[in-house]
Design a protein around this motif. Structure first.
Motif, PDB file in Angstrom:
ATOM      1  N   VAL A   1      35.668   3.887  15.885  1.00 17.95           N
ATOM      2  CA  VAL A   1      35.236   2.501  16.130  1.00 17.95           C
ATOM      3  C   VAL A   1      34.382   1.923  15.006  1.00 17.95           C
ATOM      4  CG1 VAL A   1      35.411   2.781  18.632  1.00 17.95           C
ATOM      5  CG2 VAL A   1      33.203   3.134  17.506  1.00 17.95           C
ATOM      6  N   GLY A   2      34.057   2.726  14.008  1.00 14.39           N
ATOM      7  CA  GLY A   2      33.317   2.217  12.852  1.00 14.39           C
ATOM      8  C   GLY A   2      31.827   2.049  13.085  1.00 14.39           C
ATOM      9  N   LEU A   3      31.243   2.868  13.972  1.00 13.04           N
ATOM     10  CA  LEU A   3      29.807   2.836  14.242  1.00 13.04           C
ATOM     11  C   LEU A   3      29.251   4.255  14.157  1.00 13.04           C
ATOM     12  CD1 LEU A   3      29.810   0.504  17.391  1.00 13.04           C
ATOM     13  CD2 LEU A   3      29.095  -0.127  15.072  1.00 13.04           C
ATOM     14  N   GLU A   4      27.952   4.354  13.932  1.00 10.55           N
ATOM     15  CA  GLU A   4      27.304   5.666  13.891  1.00 10.55           C
ATOM     16  C   GLU A   4      26.560   5.926  15.194  1.00 10.55           C
ATOM     17  OE1 GLU A   4      24.883   6.103  10.431  1.00 10.55           O
ATOM     18  OE2 GLU A   4      26.511   5.558   9.071  1.00 10.55           O
ATOM     19  N   ARG A   5      26.452   7.213  15.541  1.00  9.50           N
ATOM     20  CA  ARG A   5      25.704   7.665  16.720  1.00  9.50           C
ATOM     21  C   ARG A   5      26.151   6.933  17.994  1.00  9.50           C
ATOM     22  NH1 ARG A   5      22.466   7.143  12.543  1.00  9.50           N
ATOM     23  NH2 ARG A   5      21.456   5.232  13.229  1.00  9.50           N
ATOM     24  N   VAL A   6      27.436   6.868  18.203  1.00  8.73           N
ATOM     25  CA  VAL A   6      27.987   6.158  19.361  1.00  8.73           C
ATOM     26  C   VAL A   6      27.887   7.013  20.609  1.00  8.73           C
ATOM     27  CG1 VAL A   6      30.093   5.230  20.399  1.00  8.73           C
ATOM     28  CG2 VAL A   6      29.609   4.805  17.994  1.00  8.73           C
ATOM     29  N   ARG A   7      27.436   6.366  21.662  1.00  9.10           N
ATOM     30  CA  ARG A   7      27.481   6.924  23.018  1.00  9.10           C
ATOM     31  C   ARG A   7      27.749   5.753  23.939  1.00  9.10           C
ATOM     32  NH1 ARG A   7      23.974   7.744  27.352  1.00  9.10           N
ATOM     33  NH2 ARG A   7      24.654   9.455  28.670  1.00  9.10           N
ATOM     34  N   SER A   8      28.847   5.817  24.691  1.00  8.24           N
ATOM     35  CA  SER A   8      29.188   4.714  25.585  1.00  8.24           C
ATOM     36  C   SER A   8      29.867   5.240  26.843  1.00  8.24           C
ATOM     37  CB  SER A   8      30.074   3.682  24.885  1.00  8.24           C
ATOM     38  OG  SER A   8      31.365   4.191  24.669  1.00  8.24           O
ATOM     39  N   THR A   9      29.758   4.440  27.881  1.00  9.08           N
ATOM     40  CA  THR A   9      30.439   4.742  29.133  1.00  9.08           C
ATOM     41  C   THR A   9      31.596   3.771  29.261  1.00  9.08           C
ATOM     42  OG1 THR A   9      28.390   5.503  30.146  1.00  9.08           O
ATOM     43  CG2 THR A   9      30.189   4.918  31.642  1.00  9.08           C
TER      44      THR A   9
END
Length: 144
Positions: free
Chosen positions: A45-53
């Protein structure tokens, strides 16, 4: 190479529970929910440190709406929550319904705002409603 189908549409949300409840009331079902994180997701997704629900919602005919609540990095709100329909970008999703009056009444009872409605000749009735987080949903009822 030929396009085969659309799999789903992504809506990034802040209040995942409220938006899930809105779409369930509309008639979608919750297919599943999971939390994703890590460098592979970030690279995708082109982001750092991603955490999502992520919650995957399905229409009765199998089409998907993916709801995504970012925990890190925080989601960014771009523009007002109640942005008008002519705001650039994806603005609404449309569903075919039976008995548009009943659907609008049910959704209004659960906090949706009626933006407007009209009849398109003798073929369709249309209504736009705004749900949680400013999400615009168009409803279409085929007449006759």
């Amino acid at each position: 190479m030929t396009l085969k189908r659309m799999d789903n549409v992504l809506i990034v949300v802040d209040d995942l529970e409220a938006v899930k409840a809105f779409f369930i009331e509309l008639g979608l079902t919750l297919e599943g929910e999971t939390t994703v994180e890590g460098p592979l997701i970030g690279k995708l997704v082109g982001l750092e440190r991603v955490r999502s629900t992520i919650a995957m919602m399905r229409t009765p005919d199998g089409q998907g709406i993916e709801l995504d609540k970012f925990h890190t990095p925080n989601a960014i709100r771009y523009g007002p929550v109640d942005a008008p329909v002519n705001t650039l970008g994806f603005r609404r999703v449309m569903f075919s319904v039976e008995d548009i009056d009943a659907v609008v009444a049910r959704m209004r009872a659960h906090g949706a705002e009626l933006i407007g409605e009209m009849q398109y000749g003798t073929t369709y009735r249309l209504a736009y409603i705004r749900g949680p987080e400013g999400i615009i949903v168009a409803l279409a009822e085929q007449l006759g």
